[in-house]
Structure formats: structure tokens, C-alpha cells
Design a protein around this motif. Structure first.
Motif, short mmCIF file in Angstrom:
data_model
loop_
_atom_site.label_atom_id
_atom_site.label_comp_id
_atom_site.label_asym_id
_atom_site.label_seq_id
_atom_site.Cartn_x
_atom_site.Cartn_y
_atom_site.Cartn_z
N GLY A 176 0.82 -1.21 0.00
CA GLY A 176 0.00 0.00 0.00
C GLY A 176 0.85 1.26 0.00
N MET A 177 0.19 2.37 0.25
CA MET A 177 0.87 3.65 0.21
C MET A 177 0.31 4.56 1.29
SD MET A 177 1.08 6.41 -2.94
CE MET A 177 1.80 5.26 -4.07
N CYS A 178 1.20 5.17 2.06
CA CYS A 178 0.79 6.14 3.07
C CYS A 178 0.25 7.39 2.38
CB CYS A 178 1.96 6.53 3.95
SG CYS A 178 2.57 5.20 5.01
N ALA A 179 -0.57 8.14 3.09
CA ALA A 179 -1.16 9.36 2.55
C ALA A 179 -0.09 10.37 2.13
CB ALA A 179 -2.10 9.98 3.57
N GLU A 180 0.99 10.46 2.92
CA GLU A 180 2.05 11.42 2.60
C GLU A 180 2.71 11.08 1.27
OE1 GLU A 180 2.35 10.79 7.16
OE2 GLU A 180 1.70 9.67 5.40
N ARG A 181 3.02 9.79 1.06
CA ARG A 181 3.67 9.39 -0.19
C ARG A 181 2.72 9.52 -1.38
NH1 ARG A 181 6.06 3.85 1.18
NH2 ARG A 181 4.98 4.09 3.14
N ASN A 182 1.44 9.34 -1.14
CA ASN A 182 0.46 9.53 -2.19
C ASN A 182 0.43 11.01 -2.59
OD1 ASN A 182 -1.81 9.52 -3.87
ND2 ASN A 182 -2.90 8.06 -2.60
N ALA A 183 0.44 11.92 -1.61
CA ALA A 183 0.47 13.36 -1.90
C ALA A 183 1.76 13.72 -2.63
CB ALA A 183 0.34 14.16 -0.60
N VAL A 184 2.88 13.13 -2.21
CA VAL A 184 4.16 13.38 -2.87
C VAL A 184 4.11 12.90 -4.33
CG1 VAL A 184 6.59 12.67 -2.95
CG2 VAL A 184 5.59 13.49 -0.80
N ALA A 185 3.48 11.77 -4.57
CA ALA A 185 3.36 11.27 -5.95
C ALA A 185 2.62 12.29 -6.81
CB ALA A 185 2.65 9.91 -5.96
N ASN A 186 1.57 12.88 -6.26
CA ASN A 186 0.85 13.93 -6.99
C ASN A 186 1.74 15.14 -7.24
OD1 ASN A 186 -1.62 12.56 -7.24
ND2 ASN A 186 -2.25 13.19 -5.20
N MET A 187 2.53 15.50 -6.25
CA MET A 187 3.44 16.64 -6.37
C MET A 187 4.49 16.38 -7.45
SD MET A 187 6.07 18.17 -3.50
CE MET A 187 7.03 16.66 -3.51
N ILE A 188 5.10 15.20 -7.41
CA ILE A 188 6.14 14.86 -8.39
C ILE A 188 5.53 14.81 -9.80
CG2 ILE A 188 7.65 12.99 -9.18
CD1 ILE A 188 8.26 12.46 -6.19
N THR A 189 4.34 14.29 -9.92
CA THR A 189 3.66 14.26 -11.22
C THR A 189 3.54 15.66 -11.80
OG1 THR A 189 2.43 12.26 -10.63
CG2 THR A 189 1.48 13.63 -12.37
N ASN A 190 3.42 16.65 -10.92
CA ASN A 190 3.28 18.04 -11.34
C ASN A 190 4.60 18.80 -11.34
OD1 ASN A 190 0.29 18.74 -11.83
ND2 ASN A 190 0.28 17.38 -10.05
N GLY A 191 5.73 18.08 -11.24
CA GLY A 191 7.04 18.69 -11.42
C GLY A 191 7.64 19.39 -10.23
N GLU A 192 7.17 19.09 -9.03
CA GLU A 192 7.72 19.75 -7.84
C GLU A 192 8.34 18.73 -6.90
OE1 GLU A 192 5.67 23.25 -6.21
OE2 GLU A 192 3.97 22.61 -7.44
#
Length: 148
Positions: free
Chosen positions: A67-83
Motif C-alpha cells: 500500500g501507500m501512506c497518505a504522505e507518499r500519495n500526496a508526494v506522488a501527486n506533487m512529483i507528477t506536477n514537477g515539484e
């Protein structure tokens, strides 16, 4: 402006930022079973980047432990957007508890950017107490690699 006013204004801005992140994370909570093997949404996280963008994520719990923790899921969204540079982080459970990142997430967050150790993490909703990632992960092994 006096030093006292500057401190007051900074604290007010920080409070408002954390309040906004808390509300967004809390609104992302949606505890549910996806299948007999996967549940999601019992923990949510909101991160604020140095560019002022907010990224959200929820935990995904699986029977196979992938699975994935909420923090890493948010980070995945951030990285997808180039940050990759985070200034603030809030994590909240469905029981309305403020959580700090687990050990794996602390390491993950630290490795993203050399200044992420300075990010402020909400520790208490009552008085908006914060802690830095550096405080949660002192003497981090990778600092030398960032510094050359």
C-alpha cells in the motif's frame, strides 16, 4: 513595523496555512473498502510546496503490504506536477487525529530535496504546534550527499 508585530503576523500566516491544509486533508478523508483486499481513505495528507501549491493524498492499505501512506500519495501527486520542495505538511486520520509521518515516509520526504528537512509538520491541532522533519529525523545519513 516592530519585531513583535512581525512575529505576530508571521504566526498568523502560518496558522492560516496550516488551517487551510488541515481542512483540505480532512475533506479528502473518505474511508472505504475498495475490494476485499484494499481499503483507502482512512488517513489523508496535504502538502504545501515552495511554489504555493497544495497536493493531497490518502492512504491505500493492502493485504499484500504494498500500500501507500497518505504522505507518499500526496508526494506522488506533487512529483507528477514537477515539484519536489515541501514547506508544510499535515496528516489527519478519520478519527480526527493529527499524525506525523511514519519512519518510511520521513526518509522518503527527506530524500526528495535538500531543504525538505526544514519543512514544518503540524503536530497539534489545539495550538498548531509544529515540528520540522529534521527534528523527526536527526542526524540523517544522506545530508553529506546533498552537500557534495
Amino acid at each position: 513595523m516592530s519585531e513583535t508585530n512581525e512575529i505576530f503576523n508571521r504566526n498568523r500566516v502560518v496558522y492560516m496555512e496550516f488551517e487551510r491544509l488541515y481542512i483540505q486533508a480532512k475533506n479528502s478523508l473518505n474511508p472505504r473498502d475498495i475490494s476485499p483486499f484494499i481499503s483507502a481513505g482512512r488517513v489523508a495528507s496535504a502538502i504545501l510546496t515552495d511554489k504555493g501549491n497544495v497536493y493531497l493524498g490518502v492512504c491505500i492499505d493492502t493485504a499484500c503490504t504494498l500500500g501507500m501512506c497518505a504522505e507518499r500519495n500526496a508526494v506522488a501527486n506533487m512529483i507528477t506536477n514537477g515539484e519536489c520542495k515541501i514547506t508544510k505538511l499535515v496528516c489527519v486520520s478519520a478519527a480526527n487525529e493529527i499524525l506525523t509521518p511514519c519512519g518510511a515516509c520521513r526518509e522518503y520526504l527527506m530524500q526528495l530535496h535538500e531543504s525538505n528537512g526544514e519543512m514544518e509538520i503540524l503536530k497539534s491541532l489545539e495550538d498548531f504546534t509544529t515540528v520540522t522533519l529534521n527534528e523527526l529525523l536527526p542526524d540523517w545519513w544522506g545530508k553529506k550527499q546533498f552537500n557534495g
